[in-house]
Design an enzyme around this catalytic site. Structure first.
Site, short mmCIF file in Angstrom:
data_model
loop_
_atom_site.label_atom_id
_atom_site.label_comp_id
_atom_site.label_asym_id
_atom_site.label_seq_id
_atom_site.Cartn_x
_atom_site.Cartn_y
_atom_site.Cartn_z
N ARG A 47 1.03 -1.34 -0.16
CA ARG A 47 -0.03 -0.23 0.00
C ARG A 47 0.91 1.17 -0.05
O ARG A 47 0.15 2.22 -0.66
CB ARG A 47 -1.02 0.03 1.29
CG ARG A 47 -2.49 -0.41 0.71
CD ARG A 47 -3.39 -0.13 1.78
NE ARG A 47 -2.75 -0.80 2.98
CZ ARG A 47 -3.47 -0.59 4.16
NH1 ARG A 47 -4.56 0.27 4.24
NH2 ARG A 47 -3.09 -1.07 5.36
N LYS A 154 4.30 -18.09 7.71
CA LYS A 154 3.67 -18.33 8.99
C LYS A 154 3.17 -16.95 9.75
O LYS A 154 3.81 -15.90 9.20
CB LYS A 154 4.47 -19.26 10.01
CG LYS A 154 5.96 -18.34 10.27
CD LYS A 154 6.59 -19.22 11.36
CE LYS A 154 5.99 -18.68 13.13
NZ LYS A 154 6.97 -17.74 13.56
N ASP A 183 8.08 -22.89 6.12
CA ASP A 183 8.57 -22.87 7.68
C ASP A 183 10.07 -22.69 7.34
O ASP A 183 10.58 -23.83 6.98
CB ASP A 183 8.33 -24.13 8.32
CG ASP A 183 8.96 -24.27 9.75
OD1 ASP A 183 9.93 -23.77 10.27
OD2 ASP A 183 8.32 -24.91 10.69
N HIS A 184 10.89 -21.68 7.77
CA HIS A 184 12.02 -21.20 7.46
C HIS A 184 12.87 -22.46 8.13
O HIS A 184 14.18 -22.71 7.57
CB HIS A 184 12.31 -19.87 7.71
CG HIS A 184 12.81 -19.52 8.84
ND1 HIS A 184 11.95 -19.22 9.87
CD2 HIS A 184 14.12 -19.49 9.54
CE1 HIS A 184 12.50 -18.94 10.91
NE2 HIS A 184 13.80 -19.15 10.80
N LYS A 188 16.92 -24.69 6.59
CA LYS A 188 18.38 -24.63 7.15
C LYS A 188 18.86 -26.03 6.58
O LYS A 188 18.24 -27.07 7.00
CB LYS A 188 18.27 -24.71 8.47
CG LYS A 188 17.56 -23.20 9.15
CD LYS A 188 17.66 -23.11 10.61
CE LYS A 188 16.97 -21.94 11.19
NZ LYS A 188 17.56 -20.73 11.15
N GLU A 222 16.92 -18.24 22.23
CA GLU A 222 17.10 -16.93 21.65
C GLU A 222 17.72 -16.08 22.69
O GLU A 222 17.24 -15.99 23.82
CB GLU A 222 16.16 -16.43 20.93
CG GLU A 222 15.66 -16.83 19.58
CD GLU A 222 14.75 -16.35 18.82
OE1 GLU A 222 14.67 -15.59 18.04
OE2 GLU A 222 13.46 -16.53 19.24
N ASP A 241 4.91 -19.13 18.15
CA ASP A 241 5.62 -18.33 17.58
C ASP A 241 6.68 -19.37 17.21
O ASP A 241 7.40 -19.52 15.99
CB ASP A 241 6.36 -17.33 18.14
CG ASP A 241 7.41 -16.50 17.40
OD1 ASP A 241 6.94 -16.11 16.48
OD2 ASP A 241 8.32 -16.19 17.98
N HIS A 246 8.51 -24.44 14.29
CA HIS A 246 9.95 -24.97 14.08
C HIS A 246 10.19 -26.19 15.15
O HIS A 246 10.91 -27.02 14.61
CB HIS A 246 10.81 -23.69 14.64
CG HIS A 246 10.32 -22.33 13.85
ND1 HIS A 246 10.13 -22.56 12.38
CD2 HIS A 246 10.46 -21.19 14.22
CE1 HIS A 246 9.51 -21.00 12.04
NE2 HIS A 246 10.05 -20.40 13.19
N LYS A 346 12.68 -16.74 24.82
CA LYS A 346 13.41 -15.45 24.10
C LYS A 346 14.15 -14.85 25.45
O LYS A 346 13.71 -15.20 26.72
CB LYS A 346 12.58 -14.27 23.83
CG LYS A 346 11.70 -14.84 22.73
CD LYS A 346 11.86 -13.53 21.48
CE LYS A 346 10.73 -13.92 20.28
NZ LYS A 346 11.64 -14.57 19.27
C1 BG6 Z 1 10.54 -16.80 13.74
C2 BG6 Z 1 9.75 -16.33 15.04
O1 BG6 Z 1 9.69 -17.74 13.20
O2 BG6 Z 1 11.70 -17.41 13.99
C3 BG6 Z 1 11.08 -15.37 15.64
O3 BG6 Z 1 8.70 -15.60 14.68
C4 BG6 Z 1 12.31 -16.14 16.02
O4 BG6 Z 1 10.41 -14.95 16.82
C5 BG6 Z 1 12.84 -16.70 14.61
O5 BG6 Z 1 12.99 -15.12 16.43
C6 BG6 Z 1 13.87 -17.46 14.99
O6 BG6 Z 1 14.59 -17.87 13.72
P1 BG6 Z 1 16.03 -18.20 13.65
O7 BG6 Z 1 16.29 -18.74 12.29
O8 BG6 Z 1 16.74 -16.93 13.96
O9 BG6 Z 1 16.32 -19.23 14.72
#
Ligand code: BG6
Length: 509
Positions: A47, A154, A183-184, A188, A222, A241, A246, A346
């Site tokens: 936008r 996600k 799902d990233h 990896k 984290e 999250d 993950h 976190k």
């Molecule tokens: C994301 C979460 O999917 O994954 C974040 O929304 C998180 O909160 C992140 O920080 C962690 O990803 P990675 O690749 O840094 O472990």
């Protein structure tokens, strides 16, 4: 290597952070390695009123900061940036989709991309049903001329009900084969290596079951807080999250049966089977199997850090969990009664994601005078990040008189390989989608099964105020009660350090 077909990558939500930090830099990395098709363009949509030039200028900064392959010449960078276009329109307004269709037709003709489009939904989730429906309405999901693929970021749903609704809605507009739920973590390199470690080595697989494994531990830690994402995180928490997606994915890969073939159907079938075998935790049992915590203000290395409730966008009486730990079981032949302990949080002491396989002790302790060796069962640590690698711990004789045993490490670090280029998760996943390979994307039924497992925990946490939200000082390993999940006195979580081979209280973080 196969080259993807010519196509246009259409990014919805192109003025957002994900596009800037991850998507456009990852596609640049593909470009840099010659992995993009000859005819290719990116169309950013949003936008915010940006033109091509302002969009390119902004993305240039993103690439310089976040691409793994830093551009070695302005010329190369500019030839990539020329492929980037921006079109400003209101995604909520159905009348504007015919304008988008016109823009796509124009670019398709100019770039000769033969009607092949990938749509990436990098928008707030409230748009996930609207955009695909409007694309379908305009005939933009129809594959009679060129492929049409849809990548959905996600969070995929907020709970089981909303995930089912979203799946149903997407499937009225696109076919399952066209939908790529990202799902990233699956992108990896070290997560994919789980399959190789398990299924290419004769030594591990025979031991990979309830007869030899005592328990499995998975940590996704984290050392940062929620930063400027407080608003989003308030409605999410660690369970939605990190754990629902993950961490359960890691459980799936550790616990799955060997697939018949390394392909999308077979791998995804096996992951889904694990999720379907998760022993349900009833709402009334939640306090026994799950712990939640929230970081509170503290002093880390002389620096004062905020508590979660002081973060921007967070309610001062918030009960959102920034730490969650669960004890779970997988009810099948391989894993019956083997506990899996998973935790994520976190503001923990260090950033580390790892899987620890704890093997059973020997049946008879010949060298039992050194008690600690009996307690520290053999461990296989699979480090996802950082210091990516694999570590085996085992007992060795201490040189000298008698039979004193000590635990030693045998470790492999990816950094020791001469070729250590680890592609970013988005780079790998985007390339796979361009090639039409959905192996490393989630299938709808697996996502729903994962929600089905976490739903009762979330419900109990929402409805039962007697379940405490434990505070933990930022910079510590979460609430100390998370140790209570592990009932045996002589076992605790591994407290990992930045370096794979170290653990315990005294290490570099
Ligand atoms: C994301 C979460 O999917 O994954 C974040 O929304 C998180 O909160 C992140 O920080 C962690 O990803 P990675 O690749 O840094 O472990």
């Amino acid at each position: 290597m196969n080259q993807p077909k010519n196509h246009i990558l259409v990014i919805f939500g192109a003025s957002g952070d994900l596009t800037y930090r991850k998507l456009v830099p990852a596609v640049f990395d593909l470009f840099d390695q010659g992995l993009l098709p000859e005819k290719f363009a990116i169309l950013g949509l949003g936008r915010t009123d940006l033109g091509d030039t302002a969009f390119r200028d902004k993305m240039k900064e993103g690439i310089k900061q976040f691409a793994l392959n830093k551009p070695d010449s302005e010329e190369k960078l500019n030839s990539y940036l020329e492929k980037l276009h921006y079109f400003s329109f209101d995604t909520k307004d159905p009348d504007e989709y015919c304008l988008l269709k016109g823009k796509l037709r124009e670019l398709d003709e100019a770039y000769e991309t033969e009607g092949n489009f990938i749509y990436y939904l990098a928008t707030p989730p409230s748009m996930y049903e609207i955009i695909p429906a409007q694309l379908d309405e305009q005939g933009l999901s129809d594959e009679s001329t060129g492929f049409k693929r849809l990548i959905v970021e996600k969070p995929f749903g907020y709970d089981l009900k909303t995930a089912q609704k979203l799946n149903k809605s997407l499937l009225t507009n696109f076919k399952e084969e066209q939908i790529y739920r990202i799902d990233h973590y699956l992108g990896k390199e070290t997560v994919q290596n789980l399959l190789v470690t398990r299924f290419s080595n004769g030594i591990f697989e025979p031991l990979w079951n309830r007869n030899y494994i005592h328990h499995v531990e998975i940590t996704g830690a984290e050392n940062i807080g929620v930063g400027n994402r407080g608003g989003y995180y308030e409605g999410s928490g660690a369970m939605r999250d990190m754990i629902q997606n993950h961490l359960l994915l890691l459980v799936g890969l550790v616990a799955m049966e060997p697939p018949a073939l390394i392909d999308s159907t077979n791998i995804r079938n096996e992951i889904a089977k694990v999720f379907h075998s998760l022993r349900p935790i009833q709402e009334k049992e939640v306090a026994q199997y799950a712990i939640r915590g929230q970081y509170i203000a503290s002093n880390i290395k002389g620096k004062q850090v905020k508590g979660y409730r002081e973060e921007e966008g967070v309610a001062t009486d918030s009960r959102t969990e920034t730490f969650a730990a669960i004890k779970l079981f997988i009810d099948n032949w391989r894993w019956a009664d083997v506990p899996f302990y998973i935790r994520s949080g976190k503001m923990l002491p260090t950033r580390v994601t790892e899987i620890v396989i704890h093997f059973k002790a020997t049946p008879h302790h010949l060298f039992a005078d050194d008690e600690s060796i009996c307690k520290n069962y053999n461990q296989l640590v699979i480090r996802i990040q950082p210091d990516e690698g694999v570590l085996m711990k085992f007992g060795m004789k201490v040189p000298g008189a008698g039979f004193k045993v000590q635990n030693v490490n045998m470790d492999f670090h990816y950094s020791d390989l001469s070729e250590t280029y680890l592609p970013s998760a988005y780079e790998r996943l985007l390339l796979d989608c361009m090639l039409g390979d959905s192996t490393l994307y989630h299938r709808g039924d697996a996502v729903e099964a994962a929600w089905k497992f976490v739903d009762p925990i979330l419900n109990a946490w929402k409805n039962d105020n007697s379940i405490p939200v434990h505070g933990y000082p930022a910079g510590t390993w979460g609430p100390d009660v998370s140790d209570d999940l592990i009932e045996q006195d002589d076992i605790t979580w591994r407290y990992p350090c930045k370096n794979l081979a170290n653990d315990g209280n005294y290490c570099e973080l």
